[in-house]
Design an enzyme around this catalytic site. Structure first.
Site: not given
Lengths: 172, 141
Positions: A98, A117
């Site tokens: 993201w 992540d």
């Protein structure tokens, strides 16, 4: 003739024998042209870009208030054995991320932040932060952080989030 | 003489600096709209196809050229036509490598505008169709 005259005469003759009349012009020319083209070399450009793109760092990367976490939605890797830039041991960083921008109050500029992540272990559980600035609904899948971004990793199990500066933002 | 030599170098530096400013904008647009899935070097990951060393293949046919604009990530992005065209050109220059077999005519806003009004619905089917047609044409040559 005194000593100084002798030395100067010797040096002058040596210089005259060893250097050409246009040597200075040649050297100076090479220096000017060469110097002017140094900023065009990829190495120099990369160094310049890095210098320009490096944020002034202030704040605590283990706190939700840290400037890079403006859009974070998850556990801070900094509290889980990693850092704002690196994954804890035993986890794998997702290459699919993201991406958003955050304002750095320390230098007044906006930076592009990639929330990579870390995946492969169950949820870290420490330092849950949900600031979500710039988060968009799921119908803008590339700009929503409400889905699991452990994509492209061998495991889809989410552990924690990093916040890596990848560039300087342009203001519209 | 030295001054004469220096002049083109200075002009060249100025042009390079101006270009690097534009490239900063286009890199930012790539980062904000594409990089999340396509990764910084266009290599892709998992189900995200690699553009690195591959994207130029699509430019071998008109349908392929249109595919790069009509694929939803391009067509429905929040970028203006000018900036979408600039990002697509940047992607080709940056990632196509040897997959670009003929000289590339850059995309323009005027070319991109009508195409992006028709985003692809069946992306995978269309993509396969385009790539098969190109592979078939290559085989015939």
């Amino acid at each position: 003739m005194n000593f100084f005259d002798k030395v100067f005469e010797q040096r002058s003759r040596q210089l005259a024998q060893r250097s050409s009349r246009r040597g200075l012009l040649k050297g100076l020319g090479a220096m000017l042209v060469g110097g002017a083209s140094i900023p065009l070399l990829p190495v120099a450009r990369a160094a310049g870009a890095e210098g320009a793109g490096r944020p002034v760092e202030e704040g605590d990367p283990s706190s939700c208030d840290y400037w890079r976490y403006c859009a974070i939605d998850g556990f801070l890797c900094d509290c889980c054995g990693g850092s704002a830039n690196t994954c804890p041991p035993g986890t794998e960083m997702s290459p699919v991320t993201w991406i958003g921008t955050c304002h750095n109050p320390a230098d007044g500029r906006n930076y592009v932040i990639s929330y990579n992540d870390c995946c492969g272990k169950s949820s870290c559980g420490a330092c849950l932060c949900m600031r979500d600035e710039g988060d968009r609904p799921v119908y803008r899948p590339d700009k929503t952080n409400d889905l699991n971004w452990c994509l492209g990793t061998s495991s889809v199990t989410y552990h924690c989030s990093t916040a890596i500066v990848v560039g300087v933002a342009f203001d519209d | 003489m030295v001054r004469l030599l220096l002049l083109p170098v200075l002009l060249w530096s100025a042009a390079a600096l101006a270009a690097s400013d534009d490239s900063g904008r286009v890199v930012f647009d790539y980062q904000m709209n594409c990089q999340g899935c396509h990764t910084p070097d266009g290599a892709g990951a998992g189900s995200v196809p690699a553009m690195q060393g591959h994207v130029g293949v699509f430019l071998q046919s008109q349908a392929g050229r249109e595919y790069l604009v009509r694929v939803p990530g391009s067509a429905t992005s929040a970028l203006s036509d000018e900036r979408l065209a600039a990002v697509l050109n940047w992607i080709v220059y940056e990632f196509a490598g040897d997959s670009l077999q003929s000289p590339f005519t850059p995309y323009t806003a005027a070319e991109v505008a009508p195409l992006r009004k028709h985003p692809l619905n069946e992306v995978d089917d269309y993509r396969q169709h385009v790539l098969r047609a190109i592979a078939g044409a290559d085989a015939r040559e």
